[in-house]
Design an enzyme around this catalytic site. Structure first.
Site, mmCIF file in Angstrom:
data_model
loop_
_atom_site.group_PDB
_atom_site.id
_atom_site.type_symbol
_atom_site.label_atom_id
_atom_site.label_comp_id
_atom_site.label_asym_id
_atom_site.label_seq_id
_atom_site.Cartn_x
_atom_site.Cartn_y
_atom_site.Cartn_z
ATOM 1 N N ASP A 123 -5.231 -0.986 0.946
ATOM 2 C CA ASP A 123 -6.146 0.103 0.590
ATOM 3 C C ASP A 123 -6.003 1.255 1.572
ATOM 4 O OD1 ASP A 123 -8.841 0.892 -0.941
ATOM 5 O OD2 ASP A 123 -9.133 1.317 1.194
ATOM 6 N N TYR A 125 -8.157 9.249 4.884
ATOM 7 C CA TYR A 125 -7.855 8.470 6.096
ATOM 8 C C TYR A 125 -6.720 9.099 6.893
ATOM 9 C CZ TYR A 125 -10.343 4.731 3.541
ATOM 10 O OH TYR A 125 -11.255 3.990 2.830
ATOM 11 N N LYS A 134 -7.352 7.045 -2.661
ATOM 12 C CA LYS A 134 -8.529 7.787 -3.124
ATOM 13 C C LYS A 134 -8.299 9.289 -3.027
ATOM 14 C CE LYS A 134 -10.923 4.025 -0.890
ATOM 15 N NZ LYS A 134 -9.779 3.685 -0.012
ATOM 16 N N HIS A 178 -13.289 9.421 -4.203
ATOM 17 C CA HIS A 178 -13.775 8.840 -2.948
ATOM 18 C C HIS A 178 -15.296 8.864 -2.795
ATOM 19 C CE1 HIS A 178 -12.135 7.965 1.333
ATOM 20 N NE2 HIS A 178 -13.282 7.366 1.165
#
Length: 308
Positions: free
Chosen positions: A46, A51, A80, A113
């Site tokens: 994931d 990120y 996402k 997200h």
């Protein structure tokens, strides 16, 4: 073996029940963690645009596939789209950036997200107004963005296998489903014994939306891991508190434990089946220790308890 467990999505695809979470994994560390996880038997990774590690995660996946004699179809990858790409004309751009950065042929699952758009015009990930609050994009709603994502999905079936959401509460899901042509395959949310979100879990199950738990241990150095009841159950099974909490989580949903420590990555998949009594004891913890660890300052209603 816990790593063999899968959940069937409403697309018909099978999603491995244990995935490696990569939020807050520092550059350099995340590549090693992904490769360690895949070598240890993890088949779900994931990540997210937000990120900042999609390129590194993709590189690690490509190398790990080669090193372990695996094919692309053997790994399930979730990413996402960040809220600055939530305007209909920008959703496709968000998807393509993730696809290019990952560079792994296709994406198994892409999520919106958060259920809030952010103004893309400032050119930063978290735009803020002069008063310090987040610069919310009032031109979009989750339903508008979802319709745009459905179009991206329809036009890129060879590059995108499923679409879903993250951090979406019941009221926003209800609104989204009124106009949705495609039911979200997944809703990824914060789930652990101190924040079990049973109502949301039940609602999603009733709509055939699979729920995935992020932060299934609460947070880094979580107080959950020093919980007395969790500790007693761990001692009884000769397991760590983290393994007990993850075993509980795996019985309810798929989970995304995050670690860059090789031994912990392996230990996080060495799980057990708890007794009905032990499960019930853990089920009760939120009544006295309820806590949501991930709560950004959105300035608008995002979590179910804010709608009550």
């Amino acid at each position: 073996m816990a790593l063999n467990k899968v959940y069937k999505l409403n697309t018909g695809a099978s999603m491995p029940a244990i995935g490696l979470g990569t939020w807050k994994a520092a550059p350099g560390e995340v590549e090693a963690a992904v490769k360690t996880a895949i070598a240890a038997g993890y088949r779900h990774i994931d990540t997210a645009f937000g990120y900042g590690n999609e390129a590194e995660v993709g590189k690690a996946i490509r190398e790990a596939l080669a090193e372990n004699g695996l094919e692309r179809k053997d790994i399930f990858v979730t990413t996402k789209i960040w809220p600055t790409f939530f305007r209909p004309e920008k959703v496709s751009e968000g998807f393509k950036i993730s696809l290019d950065r990952l560079d792994i042929e296709y994406i198994d699952l892409i999520l919106l997200h958060w259920p809030v758009g952010l103004n893309p015009e400032q050119g930063v990930a978290i735009p803020r107004l002069p008063d310090g609050t987040r610069d919310i994009d009032t031109t979009v709603t989750p339903s508008i963005t979802w319709t745009a994502l459905e179009k991206v999905f329809e036009e890129n079936k060879d590059k995108l296998k499923a679409i879903g959401v993250s951090n979406h509460p019941i009221p926003i899901l209800e609104e989204l489903l009124k106009t949705a042509k495609v039911v979200p395959a997944v809703n990824q949310v914060e789930l652990h014994p101190y924040n079990p979100q049973q109502k949301l879990l039940d609602y999603c199950n009733s709509k055939n939306i699979h729920v995935t738990a992020y932060s299934p241990l609460g947070s880094t150095d979580s107080i959950l891991l020093s919980d007395e009841i969790v500790g007693k159950i761990a001692t009884a099974h000769n397991k760590s508190p983290a393994q007990i909490v993850l075993s509980w989580g795996l019985s309810r949903s798929s989970i995304l434990p995050k670690s860059v420590n090789a031994e912990r990555v392996k230990a996080n998949a060495d799980l057990i089946e708890l007794s009905a009594e032990e499960t019930q004891q853990i089920n009760e913890l939120h009544k006295t220790h309820g806590k949501r660890f991930v709560r950004p300052d959105w300035g608008v209603k995002v979590f179910d308890e804010e709608f009550e």
